[in-house]
Design a protein around this motif. Structure first.
Motif, PDB file in Angstrom:
ATOM      1  N   ARG A   1     -19.384  74.455  87.707  1.00 44.42           N
ATOM      2  CA  ARG A   1     -20.695  74.906  87.253  1.00 44.42           C
ATOM      3  C   ARG A   1     -20.604  76.024  86.223  1.00 44.42           C
ATOM      4  O   ARG A   1     -21.629  76.639  85.902  1.00 44.42           O
ATOM      5  N   SER A   2     -19.416  76.291  85.723  1.00 47.58           N
ATOM      6  CA  SER A   2     -19.212  77.427  84.816  1.00 47.58           C
ATOM      7  C   SER A   2     -18.665  76.966  83.470  1.00 47.58           C
ATOM      8  O   SER A   2     -18.014  75.919  83.362  1.00 47.58           O
ATOM      9  N   VAL A   3     -18.938  77.779  82.472  1.00 48.32           N
ATOM     10  CA  VAL A   3     -18.453  77.531  81.117  1.00 48.32           C
ATOM     11  C   VAL A   3     -17.354  78.518  80.750  1.00 48.32           C
ATOM     12  O   VAL A   3     -16.409  78.184  80.046  1.00 48.32           O
ATOM     13  N   PHE A   4     -17.476  79.755  81.266  1.00 48.42           N
ATOM     14  CA  PHE A   4     -16.532  80.816  80.938  1.00 48.42           C
ATOM     15  C   PHE A   4     -15.891  81.356  82.209  1.00 48.42           C
ATOM     16  O   PHE A   4     -16.451  81.240  83.306  1.00 48.42           O
ATOM     17  N   PHE A   5     -14.707  81.979  82.041  1.00 46.35           N
ATOM     18  CA  PHE A   5     -13.911  82.424  83.182  1.00 46.35           C
ATOM     19  C   PHE A   5     -13.464  83.864  82.945  1.00 46.35           C
ATOM     20  O   PHE A   5     -12.761  84.153  81.983  1.00 46.35           O
ATOM     21  N   VAL A   6     -13.909  84.738  83.853  1.00 51.04           N
ATOM     22  CA  VAL A   6     -13.635  86.170  83.709  1.00 51.04           C
ATOM     23  C   VAL A   6     -12.968  86.667  84.981  1.00 51.04           C
ATOM     24  O   VAL A   6     -13.406  86.358  86.092  1.00 51.04           O
ATOM     25  N   GLY A   7     -11.908  87.458  84.821  1.00 48.91           N
ATOM     26  CA  GLY A   7     -11.247  88.066  85.959  1.00 48.91           C
ATOM     27  C   GLY A   7     -11.723  89.487  86.165  1.00 48.91           C
ATOM     28  O   GLY A   7     -11.913  90.236  85.211  1.00 48.91           O
ATOM     29  N   SER A   8     -11.948  89.842  87.425  1.00 42.32           N
ATOM     30  CA  SER A   8     -12.221  91.231  87.789  1.00 42.32           C
ATOM     31  C   SER A   8     -10.879  91.835  88.186  1.00 42.32           C
ATOM     32  O   SER A   8     -10.408  91.639  89.309  1.00 42.32           O
ATOM     33  N   ASP A   9     -10.247  92.510  87.239  1.00 44.90           N
ATOM     34  CA  ASP A   9      -8.911  93.079  87.422  1.00 44.90           C
ATOM     35  C   ASP A   9      -7.936  92.001  87.893  1.00 44.90           C
ATOM     36  O   ASP A   9      -7.658  91.054  87.175  1.00 44.90           O
ATOM     37  N   GLY A  10      -7.418  92.104  89.145  1.00 45.09           N
ATOM     38  CA  GLY A  10      -6.461  91.129  89.639  1.00 45.09           C
ATOM     39  C   GLY A  10      -6.981  89.710  89.693  1.00 45.09           C
ATOM     40  O   GLY A  10      -6.197  88.763  89.873  1.00 45.09           O
ATOM     41  N   GLY A  11      -8.273  89.517  89.529  1.00 48.45           N
ATOM     42  CA  GLY A  11      -8.833  88.176  89.459  1.00 48.45           C
ATOM     43  C   GLY A  11      -8.331  87.399  88.257  1.00 48.45           C
ATOM     44  O   GLY A  11      -8.414  86.169  88.233  1.00 48.45           O
ATOM     45  N   GLY A  12      -7.799  88.123  87.259  1.00 46.76           N
ATOM     46  CA  GLY A  12      -7.182  87.424  86.136  1.00 46.76           C
ATOM     47  C   GLY A  12      -6.017  86.566  86.585  1.00 46.76           C
ATOM     48  O   GLY A  12      -5.796  85.459  86.067  1.00 46.76           O
ATOM     49  N   ASP A  13      -5.263  87.055  87.564  1.00 43.25           N
ATOM     50  CA  ASP A  13      -4.162  86.268  88.132  1.00 43.25           C
ATOM     51  C   ASP A  13      -4.682  85.020  88.824  1.00 43.25           C
ATOM     52  O   ASP A  13      -4.062  83.953  88.757  1.00 43.25           O
ATOM     53  N   ALA A  14      -5.812  85.143  89.525  1.00 45.34           N
ATOM     54  CA  ALA A  14      -6.383  83.999  90.234  1.00 45.34           C
ATOM     55  C   ALA A  14      -6.777  82.886  89.264  1.00 45.34           C
ATOM     56  O   ALA A  14      -6.581  81.704  89.551  1.00 45.34           O
ATOM     57  N   ILE A  15      -7.335  83.261  88.122  1.00 40.70           N
ATOM     58  CA  ILE A  15      -7.720  82.265  87.122  1.00 40.70           C
ATOM     59  C   ILE A  15      -6.485  81.579  86.558  1.00 40.70           C
ATOM     60  O   ILE A  15      -6.432  80.350  86.416  1.00 40.70           O
TER      61      ILE A  15
END
Length: 241
Positions: free
Chosen positions: A44-58
């Motif tokens: 359901r998303s077009v863009f992907f943003v990490g919240s700090d360590g969330g960048g690793d999750a992406i």
């Protein structure tokens, strides 16, 4: 298309320089991200943003973050080596969580947040606080079983009868509800006195109104699309009238 500040880099970024996205954003946190929760948000998303360590999750999901926002104390060195530096937005103040830093910077029609619930309780409570603090944003937390979002002044939802629906106040708020098993007019809720756990949908058309900010709605994940539709149709800024 996405519009970003001209000076996006590893330096400090102020709240006056938002990242503007023209479509829905998947916002990944640094907590454990269940694959099925990520898939729900990704579809359901077009863009992907990490919240700090969330960048690793992406990156772990095989995607490249469009941006990473936070104080950068948990983003791995490996992630830093592959994410272009102009996509890293470091905010050095320590008066807010990385989730709140991201919400402060992102301007998007919808934010679907994963990796902020289900692990440490203090982190999960902080995420709920963030929903209230940024009540004027369309943000939905997606967890292992439930979704959670801040209730705007008025919202109309189309839900399956029998569906569990909980209303949890983070502050004192007076609300009215129709279409529920236990509907009411001008009911005062308060986190220390009266809450609305485990109500249920009685009619497919559910309407909620409040006299201020501070009320969260918790629904099963199967209601995600209904919640998205309701938030998109709601005015997140208007007072009750």
């Amino acid at each position: 298309m996405k519009i970003t500040p001209k000076n996006g880099n590893n330096g400090p970024v102020t709240a006056g320089m938002p990242l503007i996205f023209k479509g829905a954003v998947l916002l990944a946190g640094g907590g454990a991200v269940a694959a099925d929760a990520y898939a729900l948000a990704r579809e359901r998303s077009v863009f992907f943003v990490g919240s700090d360590g969330g960048g690793d999750a992406i990156l772990a999901q095989g995607q490249d973050p469009d941006a990473v926002i936070g104080d950068m104390d948990s983003l791995s060195e490996g992630a830093r080596s592959v994410i272009p530096s102009d996509r890293l937005y470091r905010i050095i103040e320590q008066d807010s969580t990385d989730f709140e830093k991201a919400l402060r910077m992102i301007r998007a029609p919808l934010i679907l947040a994963v990796g902020f619930t289900g692990a440490r309780l203090d982190h999960e409570l902080a995420a709920l606080h963030g929903l209230v603090r940024f009540a004027d944003r369309a943000v939905i937390l997606i967890g292992e079983q439930d979704i959670t979002f801040h209730v705007p002044p008025r919202i109309n939802l189309t839900l399956e009868p029998g569906l569990r629906l909980s209303l949890f106040p983070m502050d004192g708020v007076t609300m009215s509800a129709s279409g529920l098993e236990w509907s009411f007019e001008s009911l005062a809720l308060h986190p220390a006195r009266k809450i609305g756990t485990s109500n249920a949908v009685r009619q497919s058309d559910v309407s909620i109104s409040t006299d201020g900010s501070g009320l969260l709605m918790i629904l099963p994940r199967e209601a995600l699309d209904a919640a998205i539709d309701g938030l998109r149709r709601a005015d997140l800024h208007s007072p009750q009238g």
